[in-house]
Scaffold this motif. Structure first.
Motif, PDB file in Angstrom:
ATOM      1  N   ASP A  12       0.859  -1.176   0.000  1.00  0.00           N
ATOM      2  CA  ASP A  12       0.000   0.000   0.000  1.00  0.00           C
ATOM      3  C   ASP A  12       0.903   1.237   0.000  1.00  0.00           C
ATOM      4  OD1 ASP A  12      -2.429   1.579   0.431  1.00  0.00           O
ATOM      5  OD2 ASP A  12      -1.654   1.869   2.469  1.00  0.00           O
ATOM      6  N   ASP A  14      -0.346   5.234   0.539  1.00  0.00           N
ATOM      7  CA  ASP A  14      -0.674   6.323   1.467  1.00  0.00           C
ATOM      8  C   ASP A  14      -0.808   5.832   2.904  1.00  0.00           C
ATOM      9  OD1 ASP A  14      -1.122   8.843  -0.208  1.00  0.00           O
ATOM     10  OD2 ASP A  14      -2.257   7.331  -1.321  1.00  0.00           O
ATOM     11  N   THR A  16       1.104   4.213   4.511  1.00  0.00           N
ATOM     12  CA  THR A  16       1.942   3.033   4.729  1.00  0.00           C
ATOM     13  C   THR A  16       3.393   3.368   4.387  1.00  0.00           C
ATOM     14  OG1 THR A  16       0.158   1.451   4.350  1.00  0.00           O
ATOM     15  CG2 THR A  16       2.394   0.647   4.005  1.00  0.00           C
TER      16      THR A  16
HETATM   17 MG    MG Z   1      -3.086   3.300   3.146  1.00  0.00          MG
END
Ligand code: MG
Length: 187
Positions: A12, A14, A16
């Motif tokens: 992932d 955003d 992360t």
């Molecule tokens: Mg995310």
């Protein structure tokens, strides 16, 4: 013993790996990279093939990956087995009645992908467990990151992922609480 194929790590973006902030005039995308991101990618790439799955738009994904490349030298856009954006997600109503994007793990059953990576050898790193509501067996959850400069999640995550890279079927592993177990074992 038969040789294990290289596992696949589906990342992932955003909250992360990075955090999106307001672009300046003339910019399309501005992201802050999570501390240790470049080293994290270099380390996990030794044991895993990499891919991206984000619920953001394709433009946002490519813009952020260009920032990542410029700031760390790691060209994830080039090295990724696939780059999946919002078009590969489903818009679903959850138990709370709210609509949100989902990452349907059945897409890991695609023939070309299964030929390269058995589903038991696919891990997904995400800060939102609900994204993988139909595929918890793949999920390694990370804490969402929104800019804390002292964050150490990726350093621990790299150590954890490398410690389990030879497990035959990731789906059989209890991955919840991975970080506390890693700390307790002194790794
Ligand atoms: Mg995310």
């Amino acid at each position: 013993m038969s040789e294990l194929s290289r596992p696949l790590l589906v990342l992932d973006l955003d909250e992360t790996l990075w955090y999106g902030v307001e672009p300046a005039d003339g910019e399309v995308v501005r992201v802050r990279l999570r501390p240790g991101l470049g080293q994290f990618l270099e380390e996990v790439a030794q044991d895993y093939d990499l891919a991206v799955w984000t619920a953001a738009s394709g433009d946002w994904m490519r813009g952020g990956l260009a920032v990542l490349h410029a700031e760390t030298g790691f060209d994830l856009a080039d090295r990724a087995v696939f780059l999946w954006d919002r078009d590969r997600c489903s818009w679903r109503r959850g138990e709370d009645g709210d609509l949100s994007w989902r990452k349907p793990a059945r897409k890991f059953r695609a023939g070309w992908l299964r030929a390269l990576y058995p589903r038991g050898r696919i891990l997904a790193v995400d800060d939102v467990p609900g994204n993988y509501v139909c595929g918890y067996g793949h999920l390694v959850r990370v804490t969402p990151w929104t800019g804390d400069a002292s964050d150490t999640e990726l350093r621990y995550l790299a150590a954890y992922l490398r410690s389990i890279a030879t497990v035959q079927d990731f789906r059989t592993l209890e991955k919840r609480g991975w970080r506390s177990r890693l700390q307790l074992s002194g790794s």
